[in-house]
Design an enzyme around this catalytic site. Structure first.
Site, PDB file in Angstrom:
ATOM      1  N   SER A 175      66.700 -30.863  39.265  1.00  0.00           N
ATOM      2  CA  SER A 175      66.862 -29.420  39.071  1.00  0.00           C
ATOM      3  C   SER A 175      68.049 -29.060  38.191  1.00  0.00           C
ATOM      4  CB  SER A 175      66.996 -28.705  40.419  1.00  0.00           C
ATOM      5  OG  SER A 175      68.120 -29.194  41.130  1.00  0.00           O
ATOM      6  N   ASP A 229      73.348 -20.516  43.914  1.00  0.00           N
ATOM      7  CA  ASP A 229      72.582 -20.309  45.149  1.00  0.00           C
ATOM      8  C   ASP A 229      72.982 -21.236  46.291  1.00  0.00           C
ATOM      9  OD1 ASP A 229      71.600 -22.734  44.297  1.00  0.00           O
ATOM     10  OD2 ASP A 229      69.573 -22.037  43.879  1.00  0.00           O
ATOM     11  N   HIS A 253      72.817 -24.986  43.299  1.00  0.00           N
ATOM     12  CA  HIS A 253      72.816 -25.053  41.840  1.00  0.00           C
ATOM     13  C   HIS A 253      73.943 -24.210  41.249  1.00  0.00           C
ATOM     14  CE1 HIS A 253      68.611 -25.661  43.290  1.00  0.00           C
ATOM     15  NE2 HIS A 253      68.751 -26.738  42.542  1.00  0.00           N
TER      16      HIS A 253
END
Length: 391
Positions: A50, A356, A359
């Site tokens: 990610s 968040d 991340h």
């Protein structure tokens, strides 16, 4: 009238000055001629999780929702951030378009590369589904298999497609050897290990994990790839999600920056083994230019000295509602004391490090890019625009 002695001194002085000027000119000319020109990368092929996913997991499963992407793209853009990721800044630095995700079938353009990264990816295959703990089914070996298929299929299509417009969306086969191959993966292997293994067990698996990454590099090298940009893993212990259910930590559990000490130590052990592996690959792959990139150092800088870098509390989450034991994740709705709460964005993401809880914000990603793309935190210490040269 000057005496013979004075004239002699003047001649010697003039000769010395001329000799010095010649030496300086020669030195300057040599310095100019040895400066390497910028690398001309026609494409980027990225493999990762990610931290560098530009839409893969969003295309394969549920799409990422608002307010992700709001800061730069003004809409969700398949990225786990409010804006750009480090891979986007890499593309900008190389004057290439942002990478389309390989799994995104709509609106993709692969003329200048493709992104095989997906959120939740690991280097080694995991015996879990994405619905259990968010681990992607597209581990690194699957990403390499997708690259192999992409390379072969694009060659076939290029000869079959008659439309010039459609052919312009495909890569050129001769440019695969000249492309930049980037890797940003390994964080989730450690995360799974923290959840399923003891410290000693996890530490014992690290050599095997990095050997799988080495195999991926070898695969691409055997197909002609020559330039590799390999990120190490960041300080996992500094992710705010670690503190959500921690309660009062025991003495020594956190380091001086408030990060989980044991997790960061494991990340550093992973990075040590990864760097050793990169050094060995340089000896083995004699035509490869492989750069080891210390994103750990760039990310930890923001944790240890945030104010100097223009950030607020780096352990404070920007997007979502996280108060005591009530947690509503970014972009979701939930109830707290019978009141519906939306996990929206903080007023100024540019001052936040964590987007968040897992991340990073675009501002934090830009800091990582600024510190690494210049060669300041790389081995060898070369900027990415000259990473094609074997050192």
């Amino acid at each position: 009238m000057k005496s013979d002695l004075e004239r002699a001194k003047l001649m010697v002085s003039s000769s010395s000055s001329w000799l010095l000027l010649c030496l300086l000119t020669a030195t300057t000319t040599a310095a100019v001629t040895t400066v390497q020109p910028k690398c001309s990368f026609p494409a980027i092929y990225n493999f990762g999780d990610s931290n560098s996913d530009t839409g893969g997991i969003s295309a394969a499963f549920e799409p990422i929702r608002d307010p992700y992407g709001q800061g730069f793209f003004h809409r969700p853009a398949g990225r786990d951030s409010d804006g750009r990721l480090t891979i986007d800044f890499i593309a900008e630095r190389l004057e290439l378009p942002y990478l389309s995700a390989y799994l995104n079938s709509l609106g993709s353009n692969f003329r200048h590369g493709a992104n095989f990264a997906t959120g939740g990816s690991t280097i080694r295959r995991q015996n879990e589904t994405i619905f259990q703990y968010g681990i992607s089914p597209f581990s690194l070996d699957m990403q390499i298999a997708q690259f192999d298929q992409f390379k072969a299929r694009s060659a076939q299509l290029f000869t079959q497609i008659k439309s010039r417009y459609d052919r312009e969306k495909l890569p050129r086969q001769e440019e695969f050897a000249k492309a930049l191959y980037t890797f940003d993966i390994g964080q989730n292997d450690l995360s799974v290990g923290f959840r399923t293994m003891s410290v000693d067990q996890l530490k014992a698996t690290i050599p095997d994990i990095v050997s799988h990454l080495a195999s991926a590099v070898r695969n691409i090298y055997q197909q002609g790839g020559r330039t590799f940009w390999v990120h190490n893993t960041g300080p996992l212990g500094c992710l705010p999600v670690n503190m959500f259910y921690m309660g009062t930590p025991a003495p020594g559990y956190l380091d001086k920056s408030g990060c989980v000490k044991a997790q960061n130590e494991m990340a550093m052990e992973f990075n040590r083994k990864l760097k050793e592996t990169v050094i060995n690959l340089r000896k083995e792959l004699t035509q490869a230019a492989i750069t080891y990139v210390d994103v750990y150092a760039a990310k930890y800088e923001m944790m240890s000295n945030p104010k100097k870098l223009g950030f607020a509390n780096p352990l404070k989450v920007c997007c979502g509602y996280h108060e005591k034991y009530d947690h509503i994740w970014c972009g979701n709705k939930g109830k707290v004391n019978n009141t519906e709460i939306y996990g929206g964005s903080c007023p100024n993401p540019a001052m936040a490090v964590s987007w968040d809880g897992v991340h990073y914000t675009e501002a934090a990603n830009k800091h990582v890019a600024d510190r690494t793309l210049s060669g300041l935190l790389t081995d060898p210490p070369v900027p990415i625009i000259r990473a094609c040269y074997r050192q």
